[in-house]
Design an enzyme around this catalytic site. Structure first.
Site, mmCIF file in Angstrom:
data_model
loop_
_atom_site.group_PDB
_atom_site.id
_atom_site.type_symbol
_atom_site.label_atom_id
_atom_site.label_comp_id
_atom_site.label_asym_id
_atom_site.label_seq_id
_atom_site.Cartn_x
_atom_site.Cartn_y
_atom_site.Cartn_z
ATOM 1 N N HIS A 1 -32.688 -66.091 -87.508
ATOM 2 C CA HIS A 1 -32.750 -67.501 -87.925
ATOM 3 C C HIS A 1 -31.438 -67.870 -88.622
ATOM 4 C CE1 HIS A 1 -34.556 -71.227 -89.298
ATOM 5 N NE2 HIS A 1 -33.976 -71.000 -90.462
ATOM 6 N N ASP B 1 -44.190 -63.670 -88.780
ATOM 7 C CA ASP B 1 -45.622 -63.733 -89.101
ATOM 8 C C ASP B 1 -46.155 -65.047 -88.540
ATOM 9 O OD1 ASP B 1 -44.881 -65.694 -90.865
ATOM 10 O OD2 ASP B 1 -45.390 -64.571 -92.677
HETATM 11 C C1 GRF Z 1 -29.129 -68.763 -82.940
HETATM 12 O O1 GRF Z 1 -28.309 -69.216 -83.998
HETATM 13 C C2 GRF Z 1 -30.540 -68.556 -83.386
HETATM 14 O O2 GRF Z 1 -30.654 -68.075 -84.678
HETATM 15 C C3 GRF Z 1 -31.071 -69.963 -83.306
HETATM 16 O O3 GRF Z 1 -30.551 -70.456 -82.101
HETATM 17 C C4 GRF Z 1 -29.297 -69.824 -81.867
HETATM 18 C C5 GRF Z 1 -29.332 -69.239 -80.487
HETATM 19 O O4 GRF Z 1 -28.032 -68.915 -80.047
HETATM 20 N N1 GRF Z 1 -32.509 -69.995 -83.385
HETATM 21 P P1 GRF Z 1 -27.791 -68.127 -78.701
HETATM 22 O O5 GRF Z 1 -28.676 -68.764 -77.620
HETATM 23 O O6 GRF Z 1 -28.132 -66.693 -78.927
HETATM 24 O O7 GRF Z 1 -26.336 -68.328 -78.399
#
Ligand code: GRF
Length: 209
Positions: free
Chosen positions: A114, A146
């Site tokens: 995240h 979770d």
């Molecule tokens: C990442 O920053 C992830 O944490 C967020 O969306 C982005 C996805 O990037 N939820 P990618 O598709 O791996 O380039």
């Protein structure tokens, strides 16, 4: 060898980092399938690497729970989440809240990355929300999923200073430069059993050092 199922919705640069890491024979995990909720451009990374892919679209089902059951079954067909070595499901840019039934199926062998320092800025607009709040620092969190939204136990974090005047895209890209190696390192720690997901989930391990 830890079996990984990686879940994506977008460009898949985190997936690509995991694929590159797993090409090294000494890396202790292998990606056995990549799943998505949509025709994600990042699926091409898996296809190029010869990794099986599948797409399960929520709109094809009556409820989120039903979608989650089919998504879970597609993962289990590849041997993740079944048997004595359950492997690990990695949500790496899956832009969908996983339903409770899905989470219970794989927990605690189900992690997410995240782009914020949780518990700050959960949800789908973490980078935008950090900028809007004027946070001097933000970053990335790898955590166990979770049944809440970005509320599961934190495994590893890395932080970045927010620069004056930078855009959401610029900041997100700088976060992703930290995110990719952090995700790879966390998967390695789990595979090498230096990070015990069952202990963290049960509160027996304090998580980040
Ligand atoms: C990442 O920053 C992830 O944490 C967020 O969306 C982005 C996805 O990037 N939820 P990618 O598709 O791996 O380039």
């Amino acid at each position: 060898m830890l079996k990984l199922a990686v879940l994506i919705s977008g460009g898949g640069s985190n997936l690509q980092a995991l694929i590159a890491a797993a090409e090294d024979p000494s890396f202790p995990a292998r990606i056995v399938c990549v799943g998505s909720d949509t025709d994600a451009p990042g699926l091409a990374h898996a296809e190029a690497a010869g990794i099986p892919t599948f797409v399960v679209r929520p709109r094809d089902y009556h409820s989120r729970e039903e979608w989650g059951q089919v998504f879970a079954a597609a993962i289990q067909e590849h041997g993740v989440g079944t048997g004595p070595e359950p492997g690990l499901v990695v949500s790496a840019g899956l832009m969908r809240i996983l339903p409770g039934g899905f989470v219970r199926e794989f927990s605690p062998f189900l992690i997410n990355t995240h782009p914020a320092l949780l518990p700050n800025f959960p949800g789908a607009h973490a980078v935008r929300d950090a900028l809007a709040a004027g946070a001097p620092q933000t970053g990335v969190t790898v955590h166990i999923i979770d049944e809440g939204v970005d509320t599961g136990p934190v495994l590893r974090q890395a932080s970045v200073d927010v620069r004056d005047g930078e855009t959401e895209d610029e900041l997100h890209e700088r976060i992703k430069q930290l995110e990719r190696p952090l995700l790879v390192a966390t998967v390695r720690e789990i595979a090498e059993r230096h990070l015990d997901l069952e202990a963290v989930a049960a509160g027996r391990d304090p998580g980040p050092a």
